[in-house]
Design an enzyme around this catalytic site. Structure first.
Site, PDB file in Angstrom:
ATOM      1  N   HIS A   1     -30.208  40.040 -28.801  1.00  0.00           N
ATOM      2  CA  HIS A   1     -29.761  41.537 -28.278  1.00  0.00           C
ATOM      3  C   HIS A   1     -30.953  41.397 -26.901  1.00  0.00           C
ATOM      4  CE1 HIS A   1     -27.954  41.233 -32.590  1.00  0.00           C
ATOM      5  NE2 HIS A   1     -26.914  42.614 -31.712  1.00  0.00           N
TER       6      HIS A   1
ATOM      7  N   ASP B   1     -20.534  34.873 -29.191  1.00  0.00           N
ATOM      8  CA  ASP B   1     -21.276  36.439 -29.389  1.00  0.00           C
ATOM      9  C   ASP B   1     -20.998  37.425 -28.397  1.00  0.00           C
ATOM     10  OD1 ASP B   1     -23.025  38.102 -31.328  1.00  0.00           O
ATOM     11  OD2 ASP B   1     -23.972  36.943 -31.545  1.00  0.00           O
TER      12      ASP B   1
END
Length: 363
Positions: free
Chosen positions: A189, A259
């Site tokens: 992230h 993702d």
């Protein structure tokens, strides 16, 4: 040719005019819900019904695994255990008496899958991005207790049991994060994790669940991790990982999701744009050309939502330029994830024997 690869999100608990416009866009294939999109079951059911009224083929998704990754937790939703709890139950085999051990863990995993899938479907959600197939090496805080176990064999059996429960609820599945995120400490992230292991090592360990489950996985999400001894690009942007290894070597025939493309690990790709931060359009075309069927762009609808519009416009322009070509097989993969059997209404689910038995089997 029809191909709707973009999975986007919305800002609130209801649709606004911009949401409706974006969901009606021919390149939009679905959306992913977050906790900010939740108030209660009635609101969620109304929201999903409004989405389906725009286009019945839109795929409504959510990250709803159990444990700390569960978007809906109130108004009757069952608090599901983290997957590590099922692995721990497995390890009690022969030591804690009746109701513990491998069989109990497998039954509990199926129960968790059924409860998870049936509750979501009763509110109009089509797909949860689960199960996590990453192995628990003890290295990754972002994975941690989301993983079933360190042993690929235990992970595979428990994941297959959970997928069986999802199937009974009429829900497809998504194994993540191929070929494995559990060995790296960095969080994709906010960083670009690097796993220095050789391909042979990865295939003999972390990637084993994908090989063993290739015929029953309906979708897969690759990791935003670079495995430099295999390819300089992260797995989700690597044709070697997605086509040569996942599809050809491991025999996977389902859908491949990227993702979230807003993650740091998704937008700095060695060998692309000189390693600079990519636009969402460039990241999307790179992922699609590598072998993804669908791409996720999360948390960009908040505010004016300009990044979402820029992606939809940019992908349309990429198609016109010929730098991205729609895929009929990718669209078929997407549509295959849509439920084909009617869901039980919530009140009916609350009295269904299978559901009540499943609740009793949860750890």
């Amino acid at each position: 040719m029809t191909h709707a690869p973009v999975i986007l999100d919305i800002a609130g608990t209801t649709l606004n005019a911009d949401d409706r416009r974006r969901l009606a866009h021919p390149l939009t294939g679905g959306l992913i819900l977050f906790a900010r999109n939740w108030h209660d079951r009635a609101q969620l059911a109304a929201l999903t019904a409004e989405i389906k009224a725009i286009r019945t083929d839109l795929l409504i998704c959510v990250d709803h695994e159990g444990g700390r990754v569960q978007r809906f937790r109130t108004d009757g939703f069952t608090h599901l255990p983290a997957m590590r709890a099922l692995g721990e139950l497995w390890m009690k085999d022969g030591r804690k008496g009746e109701g513990s051990g491998a069989l109990a863990a497998s039954n509990a995993a199926s129960a968790a899958g059924y409860v998870l899938g049936a509750e979501l479907r009763a509110c109009g959600v089509d797909l949860s991005f689960t199960p996590v197939l990453d192995l628990d090496h003890g290295s990754s805080q972002v994975i941690g207790d989301r993983a079933f176990h360190r042993d690929a064999r235990v992970t595979t059996v428990l994941a297959k049991s959970l997928m069986h429960g999802l199937l009974l609820a009429g829900m497809a599945n998504c194994g993540k994060h191929f070929p494995g995120h559990g060995h790296v400490a960095a969080d994709s992230h906010v960083d670009t994790p690097i796993d220095e292991r050789a391909l042979k090592t990865i295939l003999a360990d972390d990637a084993l669940p994908y090989a063993w489950l290739s015929s029953v996985l309906t979708s897969v999400m690759p990791a935003h991790v670079i495995y430099p001894k295999v390819d300089a690009r992260p797995a989700g942007f690597s044709r070697r990982w997605l086509h040569d290894i996942l599809r050809v070597n491991l025999g996977f025939t389902g859908a491949i999701f990227s993702d979230d493309l807003s993650m740091e690990g998704a937008r700095r790709i060695p060998g692309v744009a000189g390693g600079q931060v990519l636009s969402y359009t460039d990241a999307t075309t790179t992922a699609l050309n590598a072998g993804c069927d669908m791409v996720l762009l999360c948390n960009q609808s908040v505010g004016d939502g300009r990044p979402v519009d820029e992606l939809l416009d940019g992908l349309s322009q990429a198609q016109e330029r010929g730098s991205w070509h729609p895929s009929a097989s990718s669209e078929a993969h997407r549509r295959h994830l849509l439920p084909t059997q009617p869901a039980l209404a919530w009140d009916d689910l609350m009295t269904e024997l299978r559901y009540l038995q499943a609740l009793d089997q949860l750890p």
